[in-house]
Design a protein around this motif. Sequence first.
Motif, PDB file in Angstrom:
ATOM      1  N   VAL A 131      -7.890   3.178 -25.430  1.00 32.60           N
ATOM      2  CA  VAL A 131      -6.918   2.797 -24.405  1.00 32.60           C
ATOM      3  C   VAL A 131      -7.026   3.797 -23.264  1.00 32.60           C
ATOM      4  O   VAL A 131      -6.862   5.007 -23.462  1.00 32.60           O
ATOM      5  CB  VAL A 131      -5.487   2.774 -24.968  1.00 32.60           C
ATOM      6  N   ASP A 132      -7.298   3.288 -22.080  1.00 32.45           N
ATOM      7  CA  ASP A 132      -7.437   4.109 -20.881  1.00 32.45           C
ATOM      8  C   ASP A 132      -6.428   3.624 -19.850  1.00 32.45           C
ATOM      9  O   ASP A 132      -6.612   2.573 -19.233  1.00 32.45           O
ATOM     10  CB  ASP A 132      -8.861   3.999 -20.323  1.00 32.45           C
ATOM     11  N   GLY A 140      -3.627   2.163 -20.120  1.00 35.89           N
ATOM     12  CA  GLY A 140      -3.101   0.835 -20.395  1.00 35.89           C
ATOM     13  C   GLY A 140      -4.132  -0.246 -20.598  1.00 35.89           C
ATOM     14  O   GLY A 140      -3.797  -1.348 -21.054  1.00 35.89           O
ATOM     15  N   ARG A 141      -5.409   0.013 -20.274  1.00 31.54           N
ATOM     16  CA  ARG A 141      -6.440  -1.012 -20.475  1.00 31.54           C
ATOM     17  C   ARG A 141      -7.254  -0.697 -21.709  1.00 31.54           C
ATOM     18  O   ARG A 141      -7.449   0.466 -22.068  1.00 31.54           O
ATOM     19  CB  ARG A 141      -7.358  -1.096 -19.251  1.00 31.54           C
ATOM     20  N   HIS A 142      -7.735  -1.739 -22.375  1.00 32.32           N
ATOM     21  CA  HIS A 142      -8.628  -1.566 -23.504  1.00 32.32           C
ATOM     22  C   HIS A 142     -10.070  -1.599 -23.011  1.00 32.32           C
ATOM     23  O   HIS A 142     -10.453  -2.450 -22.203  1.00 32.32           O
ATOM     24  CB  HIS A 142      -8.414  -2.674 -24.542  1.00 32.32           C
ATOM     25  N   THR A 143     -10.868  -0.669 -23.509  1.00 27.97           N
ATOM     26  CA  THR A 143     -12.269  -0.590 -23.107  1.00 27.97           C
ATOM     27  C   THR A 143     -13.047   0.135 -24.187  1.00 27.97           C
ATOM     28  O   THR A 143     -12.464   0.743 -25.099  1.00 27.97           O
ATOM     29  CB  THR A 143     -12.420   0.136 -21.752  1.00 27.97           C
ATOM     30  N   THR A 183     -12.530   0.531 -29.922  1.00 30.28           N
ATOM     31  CA  THR A 183     -12.150   0.546 -28.516  1.00 30.28           C
ATOM     32  C   THR A 183     -11.151   1.674 -28.293  1.00 30.28           C
ATOM     33  O   THR A 183     -10.593   2.233 -29.240  1.00 30.28           O
ATOM     34  CB  THR A 183     -11.527  -0.790 -28.083  1.00 30.28           C
TER      35      THR A 183
END
Length: 459
Positions: free
Chosen positions: A271-272, A274-277, A269
């Motif tokens: 980090v974009d 602050g979000r994990h995707t 995964t």
Amino acid sequence: MKIARLVLPSLVSLFFFPAAFAATRHYYIAAEDVTWNYAPSGMNLLNATPVPQPWSLKLQWAKTRFIEYTDDTFTVRKPQPDWLGILGPIIRAEVGDEIVVDFLNSSHVAHSLHPHGLHYDKDNEGSFYLPFGKGDRVAPGRRFTYHWFADASSGPGPGQPSSIVWWYHSHVDPGMEINSGLLGPIIITAKGKAKPDGSPKDVDREFVVSFMIFDEMAGKPAGLFYSMNGFIFGNLPGLYIQQGEKARWYLLGMGNEIDLHSAHWHGETVVDAGRHTDVIELLPGSMKTVDMIADNPGTWMFHCHVEDHMEAGMMAVFTIYPPPRRKCPIEFLAGEFWKTPEKFSLTIRNADAKSIRKLTMTSEMFLASRDLRRPSSFEWQSPKMLSPGEEQTLEKPGVPAARAQSVMGWAFFPSSLTFADGTEWRPQYEGECFKIFWRDSDHPDVPALPPRQQEINSD
């Protein structure tokens, strides 16, 4: 009016650019007509099959690219990461720096250099429209020096990583020029967070990957190449990360209304903001920067998740390899496989403190940067005891001269080893302690072997 035309550029320059820059970063970039191959191996390297039709009908096309040189003589090319592919060189700066690009148009039509995200005056915009600027259209054989400034708005904003990516491309006839290959990345690092070369301090490895459909035949399927950095069907080379490293991925989208892409990594995964995707959406002209902690060893797919884009080959792989765990008992010192291809020679050294009684080595060959094959006669054996530090040159029947020139490199690694005291050394994974001898000495080396394609005969 005539006086105003002469004074205006200097006034604009004073308005946009400070009296002193933190640093001036100089680049020497030419536009050159080239032949580009979308799949140099001729293979779909994700499943060891030939590139399917209609794309296999013609893989090489006339393109124009940005090429970087070491100085203003434009005689010595500057080495580039092989994963950049068709993209021009990375232009870097830290916030507060000036970027100076000496541009030489070595192609057959007029081109320019237009940056996204940077500050410039009209003469340095590099875009052909009224009111014209001096750098808007550089004729074939002519030069122009662009001056750009990386101000605070060029760098990362709140919540962004320490560096971000922008586009640059030619902007005389941008639709034609971008499709021809005249595009590349600009990376700007935040103030105080850059190494001397402008790259971010808090990153171990960087990759730039563009997702774009190149159109070579006015929309006909055989001329639509769904590419990542100009490569299709797993032919994008060089995406290697050591386990535990922090890798920064700069993702770029470009093209037409059909260029709606979703970059997806298997096995990891990112980090974009602050979000994990594990999927990043890209539109034409878009730019995204994400970070990955590479903690899952293996070779993993990286591709566009749009279904017909996958079918058309917008796929690659990246490899996370473990760090070295132990010293190799064998050193591969030299090899000769092309001057006299019918007779191969390989020079090795015992790098261990104990004598080696029996040694078997495996040889494999690269037909392209990611196309690794094992020939039918692939084992090498040392015929005598090797004392610590002793060198030995082995010879073995080679391949026909015509076949030898199709081999880009030979990879060797020990497959079994018995010391004089009866103890054994076995590889912990296939390919441990490998060495590659490239036909082209300037070929970028790789830290891990790619997955092997099908075995083939060497005759």
